[in-house]
Scaffold this motif. Structure first.
Motif, PDB file in Angstrom:
ATOM      1  N   GLU A   1       0.828  -1.193   0.000  1.00 55.24           N
ATOM      2  CA  GLU A   1       0.000   0.000   0.000  1.00 55.24           C
ATOM      3  C   GLU A   1       0.869   1.252   0.000  1.00 55.24           C
ATOM      4  OE1 GLU A   1      -2.649  -0.058   3.263  1.00 55.24           O
ATOM      5  OE2 GLU A   1      -3.853  -1.734   2.513  1.00 55.24           O
ATOM      6  N   LEU A   2       0.310   2.326  -0.538  1.00 57.76           N
ATOM      7  CA  LEU A   2       0.945   3.636  -0.497  1.00 57.76           C
ATOM      8  C   LEU A   2       0.079   4.575   0.334  1.00 57.76           C
ATOM      9  CD1 LEU A   2       2.063   4.049  -4.225  1.00 57.76           C
ATOM     10  CD2 LEU A   2       3.539   3.599  -2.254  1.00 57.76           C
ATOM     11  N   PRO A   3       0.670   5.625   0.890  1.00 55.61           N
ATOM     12  CA  PRO A   3      -0.141   6.583   1.642  1.00 55.61           C
ATOM     13  C   PRO A   3      -1.220   7.211   0.761  1.00 55.61           C
ATOM     14  CG  PRO A   3       2.198   6.920   2.057  1.00 55.61           C
ATOM     15  CD  PRO A   3       2.099   5.947   0.926  1.00 55.61           C
ATOM     16  N   SER A   4      -2.328   7.578   1.368  1.00 56.59           N
ATOM     17  CA  SER A   4      -3.391   8.276   0.653  1.00 56.59           C
ATOM     18  C   SER A   4      -2.884   9.638   0.212  1.00 56.59           C
ATOM     19  CB  SER A   4      -4.615   8.437   1.556  1.00 56.59           C
ATOM     20  OG  SER A   4      -5.077   7.186   1.990  1.00 56.59           O
ATOM     21  N   GLN A   5      -3.027   9.942  -1.072  1.00 56.17           N
ATOM     22  CA  GLN A   5      -2.551  11.199  -1.622  1.00 56.17           C
ATOM     23  C   GLN A   5      -3.648  11.827  -2.466  1.00 56.17           C
ATOM     24  OE1 GLN A   5       0.999   9.227  -3.399  1.00 56.17           O
ATOM     25  NE2 GLN A   5       2.198  10.787  -2.336  1.00 56.17           N
ATOM     26  N   PHE A   6      -3.523  13.124  -2.711  1.00 54.46           N
ATOM     27  CA  PHE A   6      -4.526  13.843  -3.487  1.00 54.46           C
ATOM     28  C   PHE A   6      -4.728  13.182  -4.846  1.00 54.46           C
ATOM     29  CE2 PHE A   6      -5.487  17.203  -6.622  1.00 54.46           C
ATOM     30  CZ  PHE A   6      -6.735  17.582  -6.156  1.00 54.46           C
ATOM     31  N   GLN A   7      -3.634  12.920  -5.553  1.00 51.83           N
ATOM     32  CA  GLN A   7      -3.672  12.147  -6.794  1.00 51.83           C
ATOM     33  C   GLN A   7      -2.284  11.575  -7.025  1.00 51.83           C
ATOM     34  OE1 GLN A   7      -5.768  13.838 -10.125  1.00 51.83           O
ATOM     35  NE2 GLN A   7      -4.601  12.668 -11.615  1.00 51.83           N
ATOM     36  N   GLY A   8      -2.067  10.356  -6.517  1.00 52.76           N
ATOM     37  CA  GLY A   8      -0.748   9.738  -6.582  1.00 52.76           C
ATOM     38  C   GLY A   8      -0.315   9.465  -8.008  1.00 52.76           C
ATOM     39  N   GLU A   9       0.706  10.189  -8.471  1.00 49.96           N
ATOM     40  CA  GLU A   9       1.090  10.130  -9.882  1.00 49.96           C
ATOM     41  C   GLU A   9       2.521   9.664 -10.115  1.00 49.96           C
ATOM     42  OE1 GLU A   9      -0.234  11.143 -12.955  1.00 49.96           O
ATOM     43  OE2 GLU A   9      -2.266  11.476 -12.241  1.00 49.96           O
ATOM     44  N   SER A  10       3.373   9.667  -9.102  1.00 55.58           N
ATOM     45  CA  SER A  10       4.790   9.446  -9.378  1.00 55.58           C
ATOM     46  C   SER A  10       5.425   8.527  -8.358  1.00 55.58           C
ATOM     47  CB  SER A  10       5.531  10.794  -9.397  1.00 55.58           C
ATOM     48  OG  SER A  10       5.380  11.466  -8.157  1.00 55.58           O
ATOM     49  N   ILE A  11       6.553   7.913  -8.779  1.00 55.94           N
ATOM     50  CA  ILE A  11       7.298   7.034  -7.881  1.00 55.94           C
ATOM     51  C   ILE A  11       8.725   6.907  -8.398  1.00 55.94           C
ATOM     52  CG2 ILE A  11       6.885   4.809  -9.027  1.00 55.94           C
ATOM     53  CD1 ILE A  11       6.201   3.705  -6.176  1.00 55.94           C
TER      54      ILE A  11
ATOM     55  N   ALA B   1       7.207   8.358  -3.178  1.00 53.97           N
ATOM     56  CA  ALA B   1       5.931   8.427  -3.884  1.00 53.97           C
ATOM     57  C   ALA B   1       5.383   9.842  -3.817  1.00 53.97           C
ATOM     58  CB  ALA B   1       4.923   7.445  -3.271  1.00 53.97           C
ATOM     59  N   GLY B   2       5.113  10.426  -4.997  1.00 54.70           N
ATOM     60  CA  GLY B   2       4.650  11.797  -5.068  1.00 54.70           C
ATOM     61  C   GLY B   2       3.224  11.909  -5.573  1.00 54.70           C
TER      62      GLY B   2
END
Length: 332
Positions: free
Chosen positions: A235-245, A256-257
């Motif tokens: 899992e990745l943290p909840s983000q506004f709109q996870g687009e990058s890694i 993760a950005g």
């Protein structure tokens, strides 16, 4: 009255059904926050191969053709403007090498939401030895899928061969496409499908030693040791709109950005269960290049939005209770 009460309760339930807090992902911590107001839609992320604790990023479509070098404290250290280039739909960024073996950055103008472009482009620029604002020349490579047009947001470069890969974004599941071993500027380079990938992939990256690569979607990521050979997911943290890694130097963590102003870049460990499936010769070793130091998670980016929505949910519930009370008093 009943309709308004039902609407209020529906809004409350939606707010309460939001994804779990980013802090609930084991080992996740904020590495940095993109402080530059010009970075409002960060869509690609790559760890510098020349400068310690520096990452490169860029905006999605609508911005100039430029790259931002960001330091460990989230401040922009340099901006590279690509001369004569239009950022049609920039979606991804990867670190690789130029023809002389020097560190280079590959920018993927590979977005195609309607699936209509006959070909897409990747631009290569040399990573500068000194971080300062500059306008730089770019080498353009035109790419075409062998099986027709696709939308994509993930560009990867295998550091061992410097070969490009593109992962397409499709709700029913996409594909991993491999470019020719030698890219040419005088003709279109054909991408051939070599494996299937999960649905809605938004980015991907190789570890700097090439022993593994990761692909991400909006909620999680997948670990591979080779195309089609998945060894784990997390899992990745909840983000506004996870687009990058991007993958850190030791191959054990990812950064993760997300899109959005002042967005956070999170550092997340790769699962030990996945790393254990790598053979001893392919298992990552301890890092030799430091990555941005962790920062405390303060209400910014998605964190600020989550707090606002939680507060809104509480107000909605309070309003619903008040409406029920008034209704009962009126009827009595």
């Amino acid at each position: 009255m009943r309709s308004r009460l039902a609407a209020a309760l529906a809004v409350a339930l939606v707010c309460l059904a939001l994804p779990a807090s980013a802090q609930e992902v084991d080992g996740a911590e904020v590495a940095l926050r993109l402080e530059d107001p010009r970075i409002y839609e960060s869509s690609g992320l790559a760890l510098s191969r020349r400068h310690q604790a520096v990452v490169w990023t860029h905006n999605d479509s609508g911005d100039e053709a430029r790259l931002f070098a960001v330091g460990s404290e989230g401040r922009t250290l340099a901006t590279l403007t690509l001369a004569g280039v239009e950022a049609r739909d920039w979606e991804a960024l990867a670190a690789g090498r130029d023809d002389r073996g020097r560190p280079a950055l590959f920018v993927g103008d590979i977005g195609d939401n309607q699936g209509v472009w006959p070909d897409v482009s990747v631009y290569r620029v040399a990573e500068p030895a000194q971080l300062r604002d500059a306008t730089v020349a770019a080498v353009r490579y035109r790419l075409r899928y062998a099986d027709g047009s696709h939308n994509a947001e993930a560009l990867l470069v295998d550091p061992r061969s410097n070969r490009l890969y593109v992962a397409t974004k499709q709700e029913a599941g996409g594909g991993l496409y491999r470019a020719p071993s030698r890219l040419r500027t005088d003709q279109i380079n054909v991408l051939h499908r070599v494996a299937s990938v999960p649905p809605v992939i938004t980015d991907g990256a190789f570890a700097p030693d090439g022993r593994l690569f990761v692909l991400r979607d909006y909620q999680g990521a997948y670990v591979y040791r080779a195309p089609g050979r998945r060894v784990g997911s997390f899992e990745l943290p909840s983000q506004f709109q996870g687009e990058s890694i991007t993958v850190t130097a030791d191959g054990r963590l990812v950064l993760a950005g997300s899109e959005g102003p002042q967005s956070e870049v999170w550092r997340v460990p790769l699962p030990e269960s996945a790393l254990a499936k790598l053979t001893p010769t392919t298992r990552p070793s301890p890092a030799s290049i430091p990555t941005p130091a962790a920062q405390p998670a303060t209400p910014g980016g998605w964190g600020r939005a989550a707090l606002f929505l939680v507060a809104s949910a509480a107000l909605v519930l309070a309003a619903a209770a008040a409406l029920m009370f008034v209704t009962r008093r009126h009827r009595s």
